[in-house]
Design a protein around this motif. Structure first.
Motif, PDB file in Angstrom:
ATOM      1  N   LYS A 176      -2.312  -5.214  10.397  1.00 39.80           N
ATOM      2  CA  LYS A 176      -1.387  -7.143  10.593  1.00 39.80           C
ATOM      3  C   LYS A 176      -1.572  -6.914  11.899  1.00 39.80           C
ATOM      4  N   SER A 193      -5.883  -7.007   8.025  1.00 40.00           N
ATOM      5  CA  SER A 193      -5.725  -6.344   7.223  1.00 40.00           C
ATOM      6  C   SER A 193      -5.443  -5.335   7.354  1.00 40.00           C
ATOM      7  N   GLU A 194      -6.179  -5.386   6.336  1.00 38.69           N
ATOM      8  CA  GLU A 194      -7.153  -3.789   5.348  1.00 38.69           C
ATOM      9  C   GLU A 194      -8.122  -2.937   6.837  1.00 38.69           C
ATOM     10  N   THR A 195      -8.021  -3.141   7.748  1.00 42.90           N
ATOM     11  CA  THR A 195      -9.071  -3.314   8.636  1.00 42.90           C
ATOM     12  C   THR A 195      -8.448  -2.076   9.506  1.00 42.90           C
ATOM     13  N   ALA A 210      -7.689  -7.657  -0.782  1.00 41.13           N
ATOM     14  CA  ALA A 210      -7.324  -8.259   0.382  1.00 41.13           C
ATOM     15  C   ALA A 210      -8.597  -9.439   1.630  1.00 41.13           C
ATOM     16  N   TYR A 211     -10.130  -8.233   1.135  1.00 39.48           N
ATOM     17  CA  TYR A 211     -11.215  -9.026   1.474  1.00 39.48           C
ATOM     18  C   TYR A 211     -11.644  -9.779   0.684  1.00 39.48           C
ATOM     19  N   PHE A 253      -6.804  -2.213  -2.484  1.00 40.83           N
ATOM     20  CA  PHE A 253      -6.750  -2.255  -0.883  1.00 40.83           C
ATOM     21  C   PHE A 253      -8.263  -4.018  -1.030  1.00 40.83           C
ATOM     22  N   TRP A 254      -9.147  -3.899  -2.040  1.00 44.88           N
ATOM     23  CA  TRP A 254     -10.566  -4.510  -1.673  1.00 44.88           C
ATOM     24  C   TRP A 254     -10.090  -6.384  -1.983  1.00 44.88           C
TER      25      TRP A 254
END
Length: 315
Positions: free
Chosen positions: A277, A271-273, A132-133, A129-130
């Motif tokens: 999306k 999107s990962e918070t 994405a950052y 997931f990280w």
């Protein structure tokens, strides 16, 4: 979105057929005029839009909307490719009759690069997931460079890959028709046109990283990402010959492209918070509005110029 192998096979065959038709029609290396380029641009754009309509009927509006958002952002970013290709052709003095051949094989390389990056990038985003950052931060940094350092271009002959090729491959510093390789004094050597092709390919490799990261901010569906990239890239050659003489009118377009990249970066991070999306209609609206405003701003700023469009042969 899960897609059967035979759908992938049909898609690849369709793309190969379109490339074959394009190569056959331009086998005589004629100079491509604006009217011909505009006609082919219309054909490629129609093909891209038609595929979106097919997706709409097959998978529904959400999937089609995602495809159109990806297609638009890739099409917009491809305009920046045109700026760099024009600089490369002008720098090496590539005859107009041979530019299409370089771009044709450049597109083949672009499709291969994107195919690899798409599957690797999508797998990373799905697994870690990280990432994405990291991708989001990369896009925001790229947006900053595009907005404030857009004029800083490295001369093509200082491209590390071009320099390496010239060092490893015997090269004749001249054009020999449309050939990438020829024989000089009985020795097989690369021509200057091959050096130009390497410059185009390595430049597009850098663009591929930006554009794939940008569209992965919209969706991680490899089928949607690949098709949006493919249909946008297929029309790149015609787009070049359409815009080559008009590039100086798009003086503010890089600001719009920078906004799109920054938006994609922020979207990917969100999107990962808990925000998640952003809705596709919002994404489409931002893309269309940004492109329209940057183009209108550019045309308005240059409307007082009395220049007429120049032919596609820039050197």
């Amino acid at each position: 979105m899960s897609v059967s192998w035979w759908v992938w096979a049909l898609l690849m065959l369709a793309i190969a057929a379109m490339l074959a038709v394009d190569l056959f029609l331009h086998r005589d290396n004629h100079v491509i005029g604006f009217r011909e380029a505009a006609t082919w641009s219309g054909i490629w754009i129609a093909a891209g839009l038609l595929f979106g309509v097919i997706l709409w009927a097959w998978q529904g509006g959400d999937v089609a909307g995602t495809y159109f958002a990806g297609y638009l952002i890739e099409k917009a970013l491809s305009i920046d490719n045109v700026f760099v290709f024009a600089m490369i052709f002008a720098y090496f003095g590539v005859p107009a009759a041979y530019q299409h051949k370089v771009l044709f094989w450049g597109v083949i390389g672009a499709l291969v690069f994107r195919f690899v990056f798409i599957f690797v990038g999508a797998e990373l985003l799905e697994t870690f997931f990280w990432t994405a950052y990291l991708f989001g931060a990369f896009l925001i940094l790229t947006a900053y460079k595009m907005a404030f350092r857009h004029g800083e271009q490295t001369p093509p002959d200082r491209n590390p890959v071009v320099r390496l090729v010239r060092r490893l491959v015997p090269t004749d510093p001249a054009y020999h028709g449309d050939r990438f390789f020829t024989r000089v004094d009985g020795r097989r050597v690369a021509t200057l046109l091959f050096v130009v092709l390497i410059a185009v390919e390595t430049t597009d490799l850098i663009f591929a990283i930006d554009s794939v990261a940008a569209i992965l901010a919209i969706t991680t569906s490899t089928f949607i990402v690949w098709t949006a990239n493919a249909f946008a890239i297929l029309g790149l050659r015609s787009l070049y010959f359409c815009l080559a003489g008009l590039l100086r009118r798009f003086v503010h377009l890089h600001y719009g492209l920078a906004v799109l990249l920054a938006f994609a970066g922020v979207k990917l991070i969100l999107s990962e918070t808990p925000v998640g999306k952003l809705p596709i209609p919002v994404t489409l609206g931002v893309i269309v509005a940004t492109i329209a405003v940057s183009i209108a701003w550019s045309l308005r700023s240059t409307s007082s110029r009395s220049e007429t469009p120049e032919p596609a042969q820039l050197p």
